[in-house]
Design a protein around this motif. Structure first.
Motif, PDB file in Angstrom:
ATOM      1  N   LYS A   1      36.403  88.739 139.530  1.00 50.59           N
ATOM      2  CA  LYS A   1      36.387  88.931 138.082  1.00 50.59           C
ATOM      3  C   LYS A   1      34.909  88.894 137.659  1.00 50.59           C
ATOM      4  CE  LYS A   1      37.171  84.074 136.877  1.00 50.59           C
ATOM      5  NZ  LYS A   1      38.054  83.157 136.141  1.00 50.59           N
TER       6      LYS A   1
ATOM      7  N   GLU B   1      38.666  90.618 133.871  1.00 49.98           N
ATOM      8  CA  GLU B   1      39.195  89.652 134.836  1.00 49.98           C
ATOM      9  C   GLU B   1      39.661  90.313 136.118  1.00 49.98           C
ATOM     10  OE1 GLU B   1      42.141  87.295 132.902  1.00 49.98           O
ATOM     11  OE2 GLU B   1      40.781  85.595 132.801  1.00 49.98           O
ATOM     12  N   SER B   2      39.882  91.587 136.080  1.00 46.97           N
ATOM     13  CA  SER B   2      40.397  92.273 137.272  1.00 46.97           C
ATOM     14  C   SER B   2      39.250  92.887 138.068  1.00 46.97           C
ATOM     15  CB  SER B   2      41.372  93.362 136.842  1.00 46.97           C
ATOM     16  OG  SER B   2      40.725  94.292 136.011  1.00 46.97           O
TER      17      SER B   2
ATOM     18  N   ASN C   1      38.509  85.909 141.532  1.00 49.46           N
ATOM     19  CA  ASN C   1      39.249  85.941 140.272  1.00 49.46           C
ATOM     20  C   ASN C   1      40.302  84.853 140.152  1.00 49.46           C
ATOM     21  OD1 ASN C   1      41.141  86.840 142.038  1.00 49.46           O
ATOM     22  ND2 ASN C   1      41.631  88.727 140.939  1.00 49.46           N
TER      23      ASN C   1
END
Lengths: 933, 219
Positions: free
Chosen positions: A271, A293-294, A319
């Protein structure tokens, strides 16, 4: 099944190892005992190289060899111990037997020290028989705070706190095992005791690693609490690398950021934190974390300002974990597309009235901020609209200023900025008509420095405003701003502002603020200020305005504004005389002069004036002055009374003399008998007629001489028979003295008669005695008149013969050649008053003929008359009188008193020439008979 | 000391297994780690083969499949699908261990043959490290489950003599790595299957593609 076997084997191995150790020790001791070197030692100490803990006790024994005991005839009682050359007190050791001495010491030193065993051979001889090196230190502490961080594809670094320094060689080992039981010890290099890096490719990812640290030295060992971790969970990834920031077609507020992820395990998902800032600022903005976040490799950043450079940076971490964030990546810069300018440029003006009809207006505006310009401004469009006539003038301008001459009417100015995308909104400024009164100013204005900038703070006026304009300029001369004018616009909500540019320290600025009422400027309000003050560059120029006896008046010029470098708060005047302590007076800054009082007269003073600002003062050059001896009017105050006093005394004297004039007259001018009553009058009148007749018949009056003989009769003045009384003697005596005195200064002019040569004056030295003799005698002469002896003389109408008066002759008449008439010139009034007494034996005299000099006897004659007369006589002298004959005028006296005044004609010339003559004497009819030539 | 460390780990695993509350998460985590390791190996195996072939030079540089078709003893045999879970794990354990020992031999050969090919050495070493980690995880699971694991391999590559011929060594190395690539793929599928069947499974994505740093993709 196999593990117990292994354990048993290992136990057996350990037992075997111990046995081996014991055997080895025995062998070594045996060898040691058998070596020659040991035998030759006089003694040895057990233990030989002890390592002990700091602060613990050491027990040691010194054992003397038998051979040494025999050779030296000593025993253990003679042993004493030394630590670092310091003899150890005897209570620390004791003798076990004749060969052994034991010592017990508490070692409180750190490091190494030499402990020696010494023997006192006799009173004088001491020998050191053996020594050992004691090493003190600490056992290793238990390593604490063990933690690891993994740099993927590089290493896994574990670090810990080793605790106290041990002062001893201490080895540290990082140990790692994984679940299968495989153990990997890592020995740390020398000098490193708090970290170790396990290098790729020996890092076991995705498996539980058990890691601990062991420390060992001679005093013990310690082991940290083990940690269990998967190296993947403590990865600190490298930062992603942004390789492109690109614009998005048609959208001026979006940038596409692309990056490359770091090397991480393939199952390791990242992330991100993506942040950006406008290139010129340091304020970062961050993309919402939930949007990144991905795991990804690009992101569209929105809501950006058009045509603005942005710097992007990114970091990442796993992440789903709480591991380490990577460092921030290096910045990558991108620029958004252009958009229409956000607003028009702020505009302002200066007005110069040319006459009653026209005024020149200088419009100026500022470049739009990048954030407002939204692109490259290509130009401006100005619209000038006269309010009443609705005339509109449109002007395209590329510069940032425009000059125009307008009437005194009201105008509305609008300005638009343009770029490649479009136009901005209008910016309006009203130029009011000159006859309109200004709208109210701001309520209060204050200016002060803060953080190296000037802050202008104001209170808004009551009416609503649309903004403010702050003007400022450097006031390098009093009330003058010859330099450029700076200005800036402020929002309507603002009540303070920083002056952004062109403000330097130590310079005086005039700050002016105008409120704007829908683009219409209100009345200005100004303030003077400094960004930073300092002492004045130069002190004031001091002048002395007035120097008195006890005071001095100083004045000084105001320091030029550009040299003040601050507001002058006061002036301090320092003054001193000689080595006396300096005095000072502080004067308010509004004054430029001062009077220093209470000074000492006739004293040298040194004075200087210090001009001060809040930062200090600067002195003027020193001015020296000396106070006066006397104050103004002091001399006059002394002299005037003296003069007045003198005058008063003089007047009193005169008054006294006037009151006592009879008495004075009695002594000075005694009554002279009236010759008119003498017989000679009768005689002379008949004789005079006879002579007159003779003369008129042109016959020689007496060819043989009219006066045939002159008899000089000498009479003693002291003989009182010649004097009528005593009162008459005194002035005569004084006169004689005066005459004598005056004759001393005589130039010898004049002679005894006309026949006498002027050069043969009675003032000749040979005759001086006879002159002096006259002080005691009165000379009576017998005049012998020779008819042929006076060729130069014309016959006189009246010829006087000798009087038979009993009165003494006037001395002048008697001896005119003895009168140094120069003495009259010396203002001897006494001489002027000379008179003499005639006795009756004097027969005749002729003064006119006997004196070559001309003389007058004047009564009540003023000087003008005298001067006129002098001129007249001088002019008559040469041709008519043949240069040597005097003239006589009768001047009647107004009263009975006889005043005799003698005065020379051409006195000064007479001093230089031989043609000096007496003035004829005028005699009042009651005293002397008038004498004619 | 090694014995102590072993005991420590056994005690640790036992303590974890005794605690019912914590055993399941530990097991799941270990399975997941096995899967991640398989994924890592699955991605690194082709790269390793590529690096190996590059390092061997001609005629191995173009991954000539024919060159690598040589017989190699002690390679895992059979399939992993449709097996009982522990048996499968045991089989994987044995296969992983065999490959570990094969790669150990290859590494020794390459260090002698290509002492300067450090990158290849590191890749081989790293693969071995990952294989050991996988072994350790499987062993832990089997130990936890009390499933017996043979200490000795029936066919151990250690006992196979290394051929003297360098070309044959290269051929065998190539064959081992090719086979390793295929085997790891099967292992990955097996663990993926295992992971999906875990009750309260952790969310694990299927890694269909391997990414390498800076956008390079390996097949």
């Amino acid at each position: 099944m196999s593990r117990p076997v292994v354990v048993t084997t290992r136990i057996m191995f350990h037992q075997w190892g111990r046995l081996t150790l014991v055997v080895n020790l025995y062998i070594q001791i045996s060898v040691c005992f058998r070596t020659d070197s040991f035998i030759e030692r006089p003694a040895y100490i057990i233990p030989e190289s002890p390592v002990i803990k700091f602060g613990s006790q050491l027990e040691a024994s010194c054992i003397l060899s038998d051979s040494f005991i025999k050779e030296s005839d000593v025993d253990a009682n003679q042993i004493f111990w030394k630590l670092k050359e310091n003899r150890i007190p005897e209570d620390h050791f004791f003798t076990v037997n004749s060969t052994v001495s034991n010592i017990t010491l508490t070692i409180s030193i750190v490091g190494s020290a030499l402990l020696t065993c010494n023997v006192q051979l006799n009173e004088d001889q001491v020998t050191t028989v053996f020594g050992i090196q004691i090493t003190t230190g600490l056992p290793p502490d238990k390593p604490k705070n063990l933690s690891c961080i993994t740099y993927y594809d590089k290493n896994m670094t574990c670090s810990w706190d080793p605790g106290r320094y041990t002062y001893l060689p201490t080895s540290y080992r990082l140990k790692l095992s994984i679940a299968s039981g495989e153990l990997r010890p890592y020995e740390l290099p020398n000098g490193v005791n708090n970290s170790f890096a396990i290098l790729y490719p020996h890092i076991h990812y995705f498996v539980l690693n058990t890691i601990w640290v062991e420390a060992n030295n001679d005093l013990g060992s310690a082991k940290s609490v083990p940690i269990h971790l998967d190296p993947v969970d403590v990865i600190k990834p490298d930062p992603p690398v942004i390789y492109l920031v690109q614009q998005v077609d048609g959208i001026s507020t979006v940038l596409d950021v692309k990056w490359v992820n770091p090397a991480v395990p393939v199952t390791y998902k990242l992330k991100y934190n993506l942040r950006y800032r406008i290139l010129d600022t340091q304020e970062w903005r961050q993309v919402p974390p939930e949007d990144t976040e991905s795991h990804r490799e690009s992101f569209l950043v929105q809501n950006m300002k058009p045509f603005t450079d942005y710097a992007f940076t990114i970091r990442c971490k796993k992440n789903d974990g709480t591991e380490y964030w990577s460092d921030w990546s290096s910045e990558e810069i991108g620029k958004t597309l252009e958009a229409k300018p956000l607003r028009g440029p702020p505009i302002w003006r200066t007005i110069e009235n040319l006459d009653t009809q026209k005024r020149r207006i200088h419009f100026m505006w500022k470049e739009l901020d990048k954030s407002d310009a939204n692109g490259i401004i290509l130009g401006y469009q100005m619209t000038i609209k006269e309010k009443n006539s609705l005339k509109i003038q449109r002007i395209a301008i590329k510069d940032l200023e425009y000059n125009i001459t307008l009437s005194q009417a009201e105008y509305e100015i609008t300005l638009i900025a343009s770029n490649s995308v479009g136009n901005s909104s209008n910016e309006t400024l009203i130029v009011p008509a000159t006859w309109k009164s200004a709208l109210p100013p701001v309520k209060h204005l204050s200016v002060y420095p803060q953080d190296g900038q000037l802050i202008v703070e104001w209170k808004p006026p009551v009416s609503a405003v649309s903004g403010y304009v702050i003007e400022w300029c450097e006031e390098s001369r009093k009330d003058l701003c010859p330099g450029p004018l700076y200005w800036q616009r402020e929002q309507k909500t603002a009540n303070k502002a920083f002056l952004k540019e062109n403000v330097m320290p130590f310079k005086r600025y005039r700050i002016t603020i105008y409120p704007l009422y829908s683009g219409r400027p209100g009345a200005p309000l100004s303030k003077l200020t400094y960004l930073q003050q300092d002492r004045p560059v130069n002190g004031p120029l001091v002048h002395l305005k007035h120097v008195g006896k006890k005071e001095v008046e100083l004045m000084w010029n105001e320091i030029p504004v550009n040299e003040q470098r601050g507001f002058i708060t006061n002036y301090t005047i320092f003054y001193k005389n000689g080595n006396v302590n300096e005095s000072s007076i502080v004067v308010n800054a509004k004054y430029q002069e001062i009077i220093l009082n209470s000074l000492t007269g006739n004293t040298l003073y040194v004075v200087r004036v210090m001009a001060s600002t809040v930062k200090g003062g600067t002195n003027s050059s020193e001015v020296n002055f000396t106070t006066l001896n006397f104050a103004k009017g002091e001399i006059e105050a002394i002299v005037v009374p003296i003069c007045l006093g003198f005058l008063l005394i003089t007047m009193l004297t005169i008054l006294l003399c006037f009151n006592k004039r009879h008495l004075i007259k009695k002594y000075v001018w005694p009554n002279v008998p009236d010759p008119a009553n003498s017989r000679v009058v009768e005689w002379s009148s008949s004789t005079g007629n006879l002579i007159q007749n003779n003369l008129s018949s042109k016959e020689p009056m007496n060819p043989d001489g009219f006066i045939s003989d002159v008899t000089i009769i000498e009479a003693d003045v002291d003989d009182k028979k010649y004097l009528s009384n005593e009162d008459e003697i005194k002035p005569l005596t004084s006169l004689k003295k005066g005459k004598s005195t005056s004759e001393e200064h005589s130039s010898g002019i004049g002679g005894s008669s006309c026949m006498s040569s002027p050069r043969q004056s009675v003032s000749d030295s040979d005759e001086s005695e006879s002159v002096q003799n006259t002080t005691s005698t009165v000379q009576y002469s017998t005049v012998i008149v020779s008819g042929s002896g006076y060729r130069c003389q014309q016959p006189s109408a009246q010829v006087f013969t000798r009087s038979e008066s009993t009165q003494p002759l006037l001395e002048n008449e008697e001896k005119p050649d003895e009168h140094a008439y120069g003495n009259f010139g010396s203002c001897s009034t006494e001489v002027k008053r000379q008179y003499f007494k005639q006795n009756g034996s004097i027969r005749e005299t002729n003064l006119n003929e006997s004196h070559p000099n001309e003389a007058e006897i004047l009564g009540d004659m003023n000087e003008d008359d005298s001067f006129r007369l002098n001129q007249m006589k001088v002019s008559d002298q040469s041709p008519d009188l043949e240069g040597c004959c005097p003239t006589v005028e009768d001047i009647p006296s107004s009263n009975d008193q006889t005043v005799v005044k003698l005065e020379f004609l051409g006195f000064s010339a007479g001093l230089e020439t031989d043609q000096q003559s007496y003035m004829p004497q005028a005699v009042k009819h009651n005293s002397y008979m008038p004498q004619s030539k | 000391m090694e014995l102590g460390a072993g005991i420590l780990h056994v005690l640790l695993l036992l303590s974890l297994s005794c605690l019912n509350t914590s055993a399941a998460p530990v097991f799941n985590k270990t399975i997941k780690m096995c899967y991640q390791l398989a994924a890592e190996l699955n991605c690194s195996a082709p790269a390793l083969l590529h690096s190996y072939l590059l390092a061997q030079g001609h005629p191995f540089d173009n991954a000539n499949a024919a060159l690598c078709k040589v017989g190699v003893k002690c390679l895992p045999e059979g399939h992993l699908a449709n097996m009982e879970e522990n048996e499968m794990l045991k089989k994987i354990y044995i296969g992983v261990k065999q490959f570990d020992l094969h790669l150990k031999n290859v590494l020794v050969q390459q260090r002698n043959m290509n002492p300067h090919k450090k990158k290849l050495h590191n890749e081989l070493e790293n693969t071995r490290t990952q294989l050991i980690s996988l072994e350790s995880n499987i062993l832990s699971i089997l130990h936890t489950r009390g499933y017996p694991v043979p200490k000795e391999l029936e066919c151990s590559p250690e006992h196979n003599g290394s051929p003297d011929n360098l070309f044959v060594q290269k051929q065998q190395g190539c064959a081992i790595l090719q086979e390793f690539k295929r085997y790891v793929k099967k292992v990955l599928k097996s663990f993926h299957h295992l992971l999906r069947n875990i009750p309260g499974k952790a969310a694990v994505n299927h890694y269909s593609a391997c990414s390498t740093p800076f956008g390079l993709h390996s097949s």
